[in-house]
Design a protein around this motif. Structure first.
Motif, short mmCIF file in Angstrom:
data_model
loop_
_atom_site.label_atom_id
_atom_site.label_comp_id
_atom_site.label_asym_id
_atom_site.label_seq_id
_atom_site.Cartn_x
_atom_site.Cartn_y
_atom_site.Cartn_z
N ARG A 1 -18.53 -16.56 51.78
CA ARG A 1 -19.74 -16.04 51.14
C ARG A 1 -20.20 -14.76 51.84
NH1 ARG A 1 -24.13 -20.28 51.53
NH2 ARG A 1 -25.41 -18.71 50.52
N GLU A 2 -19.98 -14.74 53.16
CA GLU A 2 -20.46 -13.60 53.92
C GLU A 2 -19.71 -12.33 53.53
OE1 GLU A 2 -22.01 -14.27 57.54
OE2 GLU A 2 -22.42 -12.16 57.87
N THR A 3 -18.38 -12.40 53.45
CA THR A 3 -17.62 -11.20 53.08
C THR A 3 -17.94 -10.79 51.65
OG1 THR A 3 -15.80 -12.74 52.80
CG2 THR A 3 -15.62 -11.20 54.61
N LEU A 4 -18.18 -11.81 50.81
CA LEU A 4 -18.56 -11.54 49.42
C LEU A 4 -19.87 -10.76 49.38
CD1 LEU A 4 -17.02 -12.48 46.91
CD2 LEU A 4 -18.80 -14.19 46.56
N PHE A 5 -20.83 -11.24 50.15
CA PHE A 5 -22.14 -10.58 50.22
C PHE A 5 -22.00 -9.16 50.76
CE2 PHE A 5 -25.77 -9.25 52.73
CZ PHE A 5 -26.81 -9.40 51.83
N ASN A 6 -21.20 -9.02 51.82
CA ASN A 6 -21.03 -7.71 52.43
C ASN A 6 -20.40 -6.71 51.46
OD1 ASN A 6 -22.08 -8.78 54.74
ND2 ASN A 6 -20.13 -9.02 55.78
N SER A 7 -19.36 -7.18 50.76
CA SER A 7 -18.70 -6.29 49.80
C SER A 7 -19.66 -5.89 48.70
CB SER A 7 -17.47 -6.98 49.17
OG SER A 7 -16.76 -7.67 50.15
N ALA A 8 -20.47 -6.87 48.23
CA ALA A 8 -21.44 -6.58 47.18
C ALA A 8 -22.46 -5.56 47.67
CB ALA A 8 -22.14 -7.87 46.74
N ALA A 9 -22.92 -5.72 48.90
CA ALA A 9 -23.91 -4.80 49.46
C ALA A 9 -23.34 -3.39 49.52
CB ALA A 9 -24.33 -5.27 50.85
N LEU A 10 -22.10 -3.30 49.99
CA LEU A 10 -21.47 -1.99 50.12
C LEU A 10 -21.25 -1.35 48.75
CD1 LEU A 10 -20.89 -0.75 52.84
CD2 LEU A 10 -18.48 -1.35 52.57
N ALA A 11 -20.83 -2.19 47.79
CA ALA A 11 -20.60 -1.70 46.43
C ALA A 11 -21.90 -1.18 45.83
CB ALA A 11 -19.99 -2.80 45.57
N ALA A 12 -22.97 -1.94 46.03
CA ALA A 12 -24.27 -1.53 45.50
C ALA A 12 -24.69 -0.20 46.11
CB ALA A 12 -25.31 -2.61 45.79
N LEU A 13 -24.43 -0.07 47.40
CA LEU A 13 -24.81 1.15 48.10
C LEU A 13 -24.02 2.34 47.56
CD1 LEU A 13 -26.83 1.70 50.30
CD2 LEU A 13 -25.05 1.37 52.00
N ALA A 14 -22.81 2.08 47.08
CA ALA A 14 -21.99 3.16 46.53
C ALA A 14 -22.39 3.47 45.09
CB ALA A 14 -20.52 2.78 46.61
N LEU A 15 -22.76 2.42 44.33
CA LEU A 15 -22.95 2.59 42.89
C LEU A 15 -24.35 3.07 42.50
CD1 LEU A 15 -20.88 -0.44 41.58
CD2 LEU A 15 -20.26 1.99 41.65
N VAL A 16 -25.37 2.62 43.23
CA VAL A 16 -26.74 2.97 42.85
C VAL A 16 -26.96 4.49 42.80
CG1 VAL A 16 -29.16 2.87 43.58
CG2 VAL A 16 -27.79 0.77 43.48
N PRO A 17 -26.53 5.22 43.82
CA PRO A 17 -26.72 6.68 43.76
C PRO A 17 -25.92 7.31 42.63
CG PRO A 17 -26.27 5.97 45.99
CD PRO A 17 -25.99 4.80 45.11
N TYR B 1 -23.53 -6.09 59.19
CA TYR B 1 -24.23 -5.60 58.00
C TYR B 1 -25.74 -5.69 58.14
CZ TYR B 1 -20.04 -4.79 55.31
OH TYR B 1 -18.86 -4.28 54.86
N GLY B 2 -26.21 -6.32 59.21
CA GLY B 2 -27.64 -6.42 59.44
C GLY B 2 -28.33 -5.07 59.43
N PRO B 3 -27.89 -4.12 60.30
CA PRO B 3 -28.55 -2.81 60.32
C PRO B 3 -28.49 -2.09 58.98
CG PRO B 3 -26.57 -2.84 61.70
CD PRO B 3 -26.89 -4.24 61.36
N VAL B 4 -27.43 -2.29 58.22
CA VAL B 4 -27.30 -1.60 56.94
C VAL B 4 -28.33 -2.14 55.95
CG1 VAL B 4 -25.74 -1.08 55.05
CG2 VAL B 4 -24.85 -1.24 57.37
N VAL B 5 -28.35 -3.46 55.81
CA VAL B 5 -29.32 -4.07 54.91
C VAL B 5 -30.74 -3.72 55.36
CG1 VAL B 5 -30.25 -6.29 54.12
CG2 VAL B 5 -27.78 -5.93 54.21
N GLY B 6 -30.97 -3.79 56.67
CA GLY B 6 -32.29 -3.49 57.21
C GLY B 6 -32.73 -2.07 56.89
N ALA B 7 -31.83 -1.12 57.09
CA ALA B 7 -32.18 0.28 56.85
C ALA B 7 -32.47 0.53 55.37
CB ALA B 7 -31.04 1.20 57.33
N VAL B 8 -31.65 -0.06 54.51
CA VAL B 8 -31.85 0.13 53.07
C VAL B 8 -33.19 -0.45 52.64
CG1 VAL B 8 -31.02 -0.53 50.79
CG2 VAL B 8 -29.39 0.24 52.53
N VAL B 9 -33.46 -1.67 53.08
CA VAL B 9 -34.74 -2.31 52.72
C VAL B 9 -35.91 -1.50 53.26
CG1 VAL B 9 -36.17 -4.36 53.13
CG2 VAL B 9 -33.77 -4.62 52.48
#
Lengths: 249, 327
Positions: free
Chosen positions: B3-19, B273-281
């Motif tokens: 689940r963790e890698t799934l979440f991480n990949s989703a987070a990274l994908a979102a970070l790439a796709l939203v912009p 991925y903590g710092p990444v999610v934290g910074a985005v939020v």
């Protein structure tokens, strides 16, 4: 006479007016278990720290395999062949049992400066770690988080990590502490065999274990060695009975 | 896949796709906001190596962020005024080339991190926090009084620096550049966490006595971690200054250091991925709450309090539970 594997020669250490070690000379010969006993506050922990590093004696020397290691820091004494277990388990609790053992193997190998290749895919390290875990009977718990181990299993892991270093001498600080009767019986058997791989300096409160295991015993009271001898000699020694053993002997 | 890698990949994908989505729907400001988040995430990934893996609570990581910023500012300033940086004993010209600026930022922050680490790693706990804070303040006040480079007012750069093959003036292209750097650094950080060095560093945080008795020097492990950490945060500083085309002493401020720690705690301490999610939020909140009230920090404070009290694993910990020991 063959040379001692590990020896302290007249080491003294004072904290203010308190003499924690008073001219202590102890040696550890190949193939033997040399137990150090003494009442609480006799200076056993201070002595161990001076042997393993972390505390420098005021006077006297510590020798490992004939080399003076008095001025070496802890990690270099470990590399020179000293394997230590702690009274209170010092393990990476968040990591798995295997990771703790691999850490030992990595230390034995001496090169942690690799930043890219996964450490748990290094076959040499894994083999060393698994072999040590098998010897203490923890191989089935390799993937268990260390924090989830029972107290007794943590004591076994302590020993396993020391084993991965393939040390020339062991220093064990109360390995039986907190073990049940069954546990200390098993560990006693294990240590009995281990002495042939490398001699053990054993600090222990469990008198049954000491009398069953020790080839020689030194009795430490107020920082001073008041007697050294075989189990029979120590049991018969009047000073020792007065100072420490009392009715137990 | 856990689940963790799934979440991480989703987070990274979102970070790439939203912009990308924002770019095509004509909202360049969102792209800029996302760039800001990515760069701050990079800075916090740097801190993660010291804090999350090494357990070193550095309240002075703004030093490296600022050094990166000023490396960019000073080099670009000399390039745009056509004055050499120094003429004796040899001439050093300014530059508008990002790769050169990054290299300078990384090297300088590494060197400074080495010396700060050498001095401050002798201490631990609250003393370490105080010493790193003190270094931060030293750099902050030095920057304020350095009138040659704008002092308190900082330095403005007219045109964003260049990168071969990329038009950095187009927001989405600069974003892509920053994203690729973040992804690359995270790849290396992930490898680092599982490497022999990572294992030893992790153990040095949990049981330093043990690390010593197996023949490794915990201090040296921490020092190298601190240097790597500073280098990454320095690189982020150079990008941050380039994003704003401006560098000022606030990049050295202790509030900046504090924000980096907040990102990590908010997202999840100890996780890459903590710092990444934290910074985005954080950046999202800054934007959304900042629109509602000038006192948005109050809401952030409440949120942080909630995380610290009720969700020790941060946002990721709340969503995924405790981290499973990785193999």
């Amino acid at each position: 006479m063959t040379e001692a594997i590990l020896a302290t020669q007249g080491i003294s250490k004072s904290f203010g007016a308190l003499k924690a070690s008073d001219d202590v000379s102890i040696d550890l010969m190949a193939g033997e278990i040399h137990a150090i006993i003494g009442p609480n506050g006799a200076g056993k922990s201070t002595l161990i720290k001076q042997i393993c590093g972390g505390l420098k004696p005021d006077t006297g020397t510590v020798k490992l395999l004939g080399e003076d290691v008095t001025d070496l820091p802890t990690e270099l004494r470990a590399r020179a062949g000293l394997g230590r277990t702690f009274q209170i388990s010092a393990l990476a609790m968040e990591d798995t049992v295997l990771q703790n053992a691999v850490l030992g193997a990595l230390g034995g190998q001496g090169n942690p400066w690799r930043f890219f290749k996964p450490v748990l895919k290094d076959k040499d390290l894994l083999d060393t770690a698994m072999e040590a875990l098998e010897r203490v009977g923890l191989q089935d718990h390799a993937k268990t988080r260390t924090a989830e181990l029972s107290h007794g299993q943590r004591r076994q892991l302590e020993v396993a990590v020391a084993l991965t270093l393939k040390p020339k001498a062991f220093v064990m600080d109360e390995p039986m502490a907190g073990l049940g009767t069954e546990g200390s019986k098993r560990l006693t058997e294990f240590l009995g065999d281990l002495r042939h791989q490398a001699p053990i300096l054993l600090v222990e409160h469990d008198m049954d274990a000491v009398f069953a295991l020790a080839d020689r015993i030194s009795v430490l009271v107020y920082g001073k060695v008041i007697a050294t001898g075989t189990v029979e000699e120590i049991r018969a020694n009047k000073d020792v009975r007065d100072a420490y053993l009392g009715d137990e002997a | 896949m856990t689940r963790e890698t799934l979440f991480n990949s989703a987070a990274l994908a979102a970070l790439a796709l939203v912009p990308l989505w924002a770019h095509f729907s004509g909202e360049p400001f969102t792209v800029t906001l996302a760039t800001r988040a990515v760069i701050l995430a990079l800075a916090a990934v740097g801190l993660h190596i010291a804090l999350g893996l090494g357990g070193l609570v550095s309240l002075g990581h703004a030093v490296f962020f600022g050094i990166g910023g000023y490396a960019m500012g000073i080099l670009a300033h000399h390039a745009q005024t056509y004055t050499p940086l120094m003429e004796w004993p040899f001439v050093i010209e300014g530059t508008k080339s990002m790769p050169v600026i990054w290299l300078v930022a990384v090297v300088l922050s590494s060197v400074v991190a080495y010396f700060i680490g050498l001095l401050s790693l002798r201490t631990s706990g609250v003393y370490f926090i105080m010493i790193t804070l003190a270094f931060g303040q030293m750099f902050f006040f030095f920057a304020i009084s350095w009138s040659a480079y704008g002092g308190e007012d900082g330095l403005s750069i007219y045109v964003r620096n260049g990168f071969p093959g990329v038009n950095t003036l187009v927001p989405i292209q600069f974003y892509a550049l920053c994203f690729v750097i973040l992804a690359a650094v995270m790849f290396f950080a992930a490898r680092l966490q599982r490497s022999p060095f990572g294992l030893a560093l992790n153990a040095a945080r949990q049981a330093p006595d043990r690390v010593e008795t197996v023949g490794l020097n915990p201090m040296r492990l921490r020092l190298i971690a601190f240097v790597l950490s500073g280098a990454i945060t320095g690189l982020a500083g150079a990008l941050f200054a380039d994003l704003n085309r401006f560098v000022s002493p606030t990049m050295f401020s202790w509030q900046m250091s504090g924000e980096l720690i907040i990102f990590i705690i908010l997202g999840g301490l100890g996780r890459l991925y903590g710092p990444v999610v934290g910074a985005v939020v954080f950046v999202a909140l800054e934007h959304i709450l900042g629109d509602l009230s000038d006192y948005w920090h109050i809401y952030l404070g409440v949120l942080l309090l909630g995380v610290v009290l009720f969700a020790r694993g941060g946002i990721i910990g709340m969503l995924l539970g405790r981290e499973v020991a990785h193999d």
